[in-house]
Design a protein around this motif. Structure first.
Motif, PDB file in Angstrom:
ATOM      1  N   PHE A 613      12.244  -5.910  -2.542  1.00  0.00           N
ATOM      2  CA  PHE A 613      12.073  -4.616  -3.199  1.00  0.00           C
ATOM      3  C   PHE A 613      10.604  -4.262  -3.376  1.00  0.00           C
ATOM      4  O   PHE A 613      10.202  -3.116  -3.191  1.00  0.00           O
ATOM      5  CB  PHE A 613      12.789  -4.636  -4.556  1.00  0.00           C
ATOM      6  N   ALA A 614       9.748  -5.239  -3.774  1.00  0.00           N
ATOM      7  CA  ALA A 614       8.355  -4.938  -4.112  1.00  0.00           C
ATOM      8  C   ALA A 614       7.569  -4.425  -2.912  1.00  0.00           C
ATOM      9  O   ALA A 614       6.550  -3.748  -3.078  1.00  0.00           O
ATOM     10  CB  ALA A 614       7.678  -6.177  -4.685  1.00  0.00           C
ATOM     11  N   TYR A 615       7.993  -4.752  -1.684  1.00  0.00           N
ATOM     12  CA  TYR A 615       7.266  -4.342  -0.494  1.00  0.00           C
ATOM     13  C   TYR A 615       7.902  -3.139   0.192  1.00  0.00           C
ATOM     14  O   TYR A 615       7.407  -2.696   1.231  1.00  0.00           O
ATOM     15  CB  TYR A 615       7.193  -5.500   0.518  1.00  0.00           C
ATOM     16  N   MET A 616       8.991  -2.592  -0.344  1.00  0.00           N
ATOM     17  CA  MET A 616       9.743  -1.550   0.349  1.00  0.00           C
ATOM     18  C   MET A 616       9.211  -0.170   0.009  1.00  0.00           C
ATOM     19  O   MET A 616       8.785   0.101  -1.120  1.00  0.00           O
ATOM     20  CB  MET A 616      11.236  -1.650   0.017  1.00  0.00           C
ATOM     21  N   ASP A 617       9.268   0.702   1.002  1.00  0.00           N
ATOM     22  CA  ASP A 617       8.832   2.091   0.868  1.00  0.00           C
ATOM     23  C   ASP A 617       9.721   2.814  -0.159  1.00  0.00           C
ATOM     24  O   ASP A 617      10.942   2.863   0.009  1.00  0.00           O
ATOM     25  CB  ASP A 617       8.937   2.764   2.249  1.00  0.00           C
ATOM     26  N   PHE A 635       2.461  -2.760   4.601  1.00  0.00           N
ATOM     27  CA  PHE A 635       1.151  -3.274   4.983  1.00  0.00           C
ATOM     28  C   PHE A 635       0.134  -3.065   3.866  1.00  0.00           C
ATOM     29  O   PHE A 635      -0.709  -3.923   3.590  1.00  0.00           O
ATOM     30  CB  PHE A 635       0.686  -2.580   6.269  1.00  0.00           C
ATOM     31  N   GLY A 636       0.205  -1.906   3.178  1.00  0.00           N
ATOM     32  CA  GLY A 636      -0.717  -1.643   2.076  1.00  0.00           C
ATOM     33  C   GLY A 636      -0.541  -2.631   0.938  1.00  0.00           C
ATOM     34  O   GLY A 636      -1.526  -3.112   0.353  1.00  0.00           O
ATOM     35  N   VAL A 637       0.718  -2.971   0.608  1.00  0.00           N
ATOM     36  CA  VAL A 637       0.965  -3.940  -0.461  1.00  0.00           C
ATOM     37  C   VAL A 637       0.410  -5.313  -0.069  1.00  0.00           C
ATOM     38  O   VAL A 637      -0.194  -6.019  -0.900  1.00  0.00           O
ATOM     39  CB  VAL A 637       2.465  -4.021  -0.778  1.00  0.00           C
ATOM     40  N   ILE A 638       0.610  -5.714   1.201  1.00  0.00           N
ATOM     41  CA  ILE A 638       0.088  -7.005   1.670  1.00  0.00           C
ATOM     42  C   ILE A 638      -1.433  -7.016   1.603  1.00  0.00           C
ATOM     43  O   ILE A 638      -2.062  -8.022   1.220  1.00  0.00           O
ATOM     44  CB  ILE A 638       0.576  -7.292   3.106  1.00  0.00           C
ATOM     45  N   LEU A 639      -2.073  -5.896   1.957  1.00  0.00           N
ATOM     46  CA  LEU A 639      -3.529  -5.801   1.894  1.00  0.00           C
ATOM     47  C   LEU A 639      -4.024  -5.991   0.453  1.00  0.00           C
ATOM     48  O   LEU A 639      -5.034  -6.668   0.206  1.00  0.00           O
ATOM     49  CB  LEU A 639      -3.967  -4.447   2.445  1.00  0.00           C
ATOM     50  N   ALA A 687      -5.896   0.442   1.098  1.00  0.00           N
ATOM     51  CA  ALA A 687      -4.565  -0.068   0.769  1.00  0.00           C
ATOM     52  C   ALA A 687      -3.803   0.917  -0.121  1.00  0.00           C
ATOM     53  O   ALA A 687      -2.591   1.128   0.063  1.00  0.00           O
ATOM     54  CB  ALA A 687      -4.690  -1.418   0.077  1.00  0.00           C
ATOM     55  N   LEU A 688      -4.494   1.548  -1.080  1.00  0.00           N
ATOM     56  CA  LEU A 688      -3.821   2.522  -1.945  1.00  0.00           C
ATOM     57  C   LEU A 688      -3.384   3.747  -1.157  1.00  0.00           C
ATOM     58  O   LEU A 688      -2.346   4.347  -1.451  1.00  0.00           O
ATOM     59  CB  LEU A 688      -4.750   2.919  -3.093  1.00  0.00           C
TER      60      LEU A 688
END
Length: 802
Positions: A613-617, A635-639, A687-688
């Motif tokens: 959930f935390a990485y989902m659009d 990708f932004g969350v991973i960055l 990333a934001l």
């Protein structure tokens, strides 16, 4: 070099054996000067005509000989020259024999021999149409002229007719040979062989033999064709005619059979002379009777040899028929086993389909209950409009769930069907049996388990002497088979340096086999699992750049762009040099240009949200529309995680607050080292932007994001840690090295011992007479080599990077 013929398979010509068996020396002792000529005539009586494989080109040579010697016996001879290049189906071109498999070479050689036999049969039909007896004889040789000379020597050929040149090269003023083969035969054939060279139905040159009868003369010229015909006519009579000769003073004295004295010398009276004449006539009659008996015995011997040959041919055909019958029975047994296996698979598919149908009925009953509840609430609470709308919305969601369940059931049925049919389709990766998987994981030893999730379990194992990661999908999960087929379809067809290499699969157990990456996942390294050292900020920038590269590659694939859909650090693996490899494509989606969203600009697909959930659009969670921009959000969350090392949940708000209050430096992960603040701030803003709630505001990976990350990655090259990492990356993995050559393999092949070698090295080992394994020294069960396509692809990618 092998000789194959329809005439009796004997070491010498039939005519020579026939006259040797009847005892010619006894006949010759009666009257040598008369018997020698008929015997030579009978031996040389057969006319040999050399023909090519094209009947149209050699027909004129045969017709010339048939018209000249209509009453003679003929033998059609041919030198079969095997082709050095063989046409390959599907390529539209010919390849050298050395580049084609032995089975294809053997099949094409049989085809060549059948075509040669057809051509020789056509020549025999021409002879039959002109009422001439003829035989056929052929030999295999790499050189036509050498083959003809060998036939002349082996069969003692005395009369040969062959072409002087191709008909298209014929000119009326041609006075010499134009064909290289004709010139070579004229020079190399023994002097005893008389040869007529023909072109377009005309004699070009005649080469007389050294033992030609009286009247034939020496070697002729092209203008002496009439003389050659007359000399040939002298050879046409098979039965010799008695000749009386009067010895001159120049002839040598025959002490064994002196000539009768002349009447004129007065030494013998008429009575004695008549008795001598009568004795000579009786001797001549006896000689002729012996000669006729020899011919009769020769014909009987030839018939016996032919009968033996036919008996051997029948025996060979019977043996071949038994062999074919055994092969057919074995093939039928294999087909029955395969049919039984397919029937069992069909039963499993039917059971799963019944489960899906039961779930469908359950959902339909639930929808009916909801409808009934809604009706009751509408009747009792008319004023509660908002509550009624919520119930209607719930009903719509249940209908969507039902449609999705039906769609997934249909996809499952289709994937099962494709999986069962894919057993008969060529694969571009290795297939492993379940026994190999069990052996590689030590019967799924829990100590070898390196991963666990809702999809299944991942084990570390040793398979065919390679360290591999084995992913077993849950068999009881409806999603398992579809994830298996989806991941096989994607990873077996595309290659990228930052995509995990799919080595093979085990379809019967829904198991995938990958290359083993010793540094685990990015999630493990960010959390320093097992007390592993933290990643430096240079390595994190490098990983972010590689991840941007592989996502850009997937989104630009044609004709279907690929959306990963479950991008997170746990699905990003690291090799020994901390090179990132994207994995887990089980729930990815292939979007075609025909699947467009409402704005008709971005490919998308409606599906149920799956993943962390935390990485989902958020927009994907709200609308169910999956697009390439969904991967941009992840990708932004991973960055942000690479920058801060903090958990993914709520990380965007923390970074945004730190930027607004000027406290970003306090939020950076201190384990990564001393971050350059300018680059860290630039990465945080980037990333934001990737984590914008509205996907239209997110940047493009191939342009906007790449322009920021690539210069950062290039600037990291001067640091000590990155220079060391580059040096380590130049060292190839140990399984890239050939055990024999001790070099990186270019064409890896798997032998019967399970080890992978360079194809050239292993063939040299086998050709030198070895039948054992170079590694274990045990006997090899066979000498077949299987290309290791997955390993070759991985080696090529490594070579391109270095």
């Amino acid at each position: 070099m092998a000789v194959v013929s329809h005439v009796p398979a004997i070491a010498q010509p039939v005519d020579q054996i026939r006259y040797r068996d009847i005892g010619v020396p006894e006949i010759m002792s009666i009257r040598g000067e008369i018997v020698e000529e008929p015997v030579a005539r009978v031996i040389e009586d057969k006319i040999y005509v050399a023909v090519g494989k094209q009947v149209k080109e050699s027909k004129s040579v045969l017709l010339w000989a048939l018209k000249k010697w209509r009453e003679k016996r003929f033998c059609i001879i041919h030198v079969h020259q095997p082709a050095q290049k063989i046409p390959v189906s599907g390529l539209g071109s010919k390849l050298p024999v050395s580049s084609v498999s032995e089975q294809e070479v053997r099949s094409y050689r049989e085809f060549e021999r059948r075509e040669m036999q057809k051509s020789l049969d056509e020549y025999l039909l021409i002879c039959q149409s002109m009422r001439v007896r003829a035989e056929k004889l052929f030999i295999e040789s790499d050189s036509i002229e050498k083959g003809l000379v060998q036939l002349i020597l082996q069969y003692g050929i005395k009369k040969l007719v062959m072409g002087a040149a191709a008909d298209k090269h014929y000119k009326r003023k041609m006075v010499d040979l134009k064909s290289r083969k004709a010139i070579s035969v004229r020079l190399q054939a023994p002097a005893s062989c008389q040869i007529w060279f023909i072109c377009n139905g005309n004699i070009i040159l005649e080469r007389n033999g050294s033992n030609v009868p009286e009247g034939t003369g020496g070697p002729s010229t092209p203008g002496s064709s009439s003389a050659a015909e007359e000399s040939c006519d002298e050879w046409d009579d098979v039965t010799p005619t008695p000749v009386r000769r009067t010895k001159s003073s120049k002839e040598p004295q025959d002490f064994h059979n002196p000539s009768p004295p002349s009447v004129k010398d007065g030494s013998v009276d008429d009575t004695l002379y008549d008795q001598l004449e009568q004795a000579i006539a009786e001797a001549e009659n006896s000689r002729q009777e012996a000669f006729v008996e020899a011919l009769r015995r020769g014909n009987a011997e030839k018939d016996a040899i032919e009968a033996i040959r036919r008996a051997k041919a029948s025996e060979s055909l019977y043996t071949e028929e038994l062999k074919r019958r055994k092969e057919v029975e074995e093939a039928l047994g294999k087909e029955n086993l395969e049919l039984e296996r397919l029937r069992k698979q069909q039963d499993e598919v039917n059971e799963e389909l019944q489960i899906s149908l039961d779930q469908k009925s359950l959902l339909e009953s639930q929808i009916a209950e909801v409808d009934q509840t809604v009706n009751e609430l509408e009747q009792k609470i008319v004023s509660a409009v908002e509550l009624l709308q919520n119930y209607k919305k719930e009903r719509e969601e249940l209908q969507i769930d039902r449609d999705n369940a039906l769609k997934e059931a249909e996809e499952l049925r289709r994937s099962r069907k494709e999986a069962s049919s894919s057993m008969h389709q060529p694969q571009f990766f290795s297939e492993f049996s379940f026994l190999e998987i069990e052996k590689a994981t030590c019967n799924f030893d829990p100590s070898l388990k390196i991963g666990e999730g809702g999809y299944g379990s991942i084990y570390k194992g040793m398979l065919r002497h390679m360290h591999v990661a084995i992913k077993m999908l849950h068999s009881h999960s409806l999603q398992g088979p579809s994830e298996f087929q989806q991941e096989v379809d994607v990873l077996s067809k595309i290659r990228h340096p930052n995509l995990v290499t799919l080595i093979g699969a085990c379809p019967e157990a829904w198991t995938l086999v990958y290359e083993y990456l010793c540094n685990g996942s990015l999630e493990d390294r960010l959390s320093c699992r097992d007390n592993s050292p933290p990643l430096s900020w240079q390595t994190r920038i490098h990983i972010a750049t590689e991840l941007c590269s592989v996502l850009t590659f997937l989104h630009s694939c044609k004709p279907h762009c690929i959306v990963h859909g479950d991008l997170k650090p746990a699905n990003i693996l690291l090799d020994a040099n901390f090179v990132s490899k994207l994995s887990d494509f089980g729930i990815c989606r292939l979007l075609s240009q025909g699947e467009l969203s409402n704005n008709n600009t971005t490919p998308c697909c409606r599906t149920n949200p799956k993943g962390t959930f935390a990485y989902m659009d958020p927009e994907f969670l709200a609308t169910g529309e999956l697009t390439p921009k969904s991967d941009v959000y992840s990708f932004g969350v991973i960055l942000l995680r690479l920058l801060t090392g903090r958990p993914a949940l709520g990380i965007t708000k923390e970074v945004q607050y730190a930027l607004d209050t000027g406290k970003l430096k306090m939020l950076l992960d201190p384990l990564a080292g001393d971050w350059p603040f300018v680059q860290a701030e630039q990465l945080a803003n980037l990333a934001l932007r990737c984590c914008e709630m509205n996907r239209k505001g997110r940047p493009d990976l191939g342009t906007d994001v790449w322009r920021v990350l690539e210069p950062m990655r290039a600037s990291c090259g001067g640091s000590t840690s990155f220079r060391l990492g580059s040096e380590r990356r130049c060292q190839p993995p140990p399984y890239f090295i050939c055990p024999i050559f001790q070099e990186v393999m270019r064409d890896p092949h798997v032998a019967a011992d399970g080890f992978t070698y360079e194809a050239e090295a292993l063939r040299g080992w086998l050709d030198s007479g070895h039948d054992t394994s170079p590694m274990t020294n045990h006997a090899l069960s066979h000498k077949n080599l299987v290309p290791n396509l997955a390993l070759r692809s991985a080696i090529q990618e490594w070579l391109q990077q270095n």
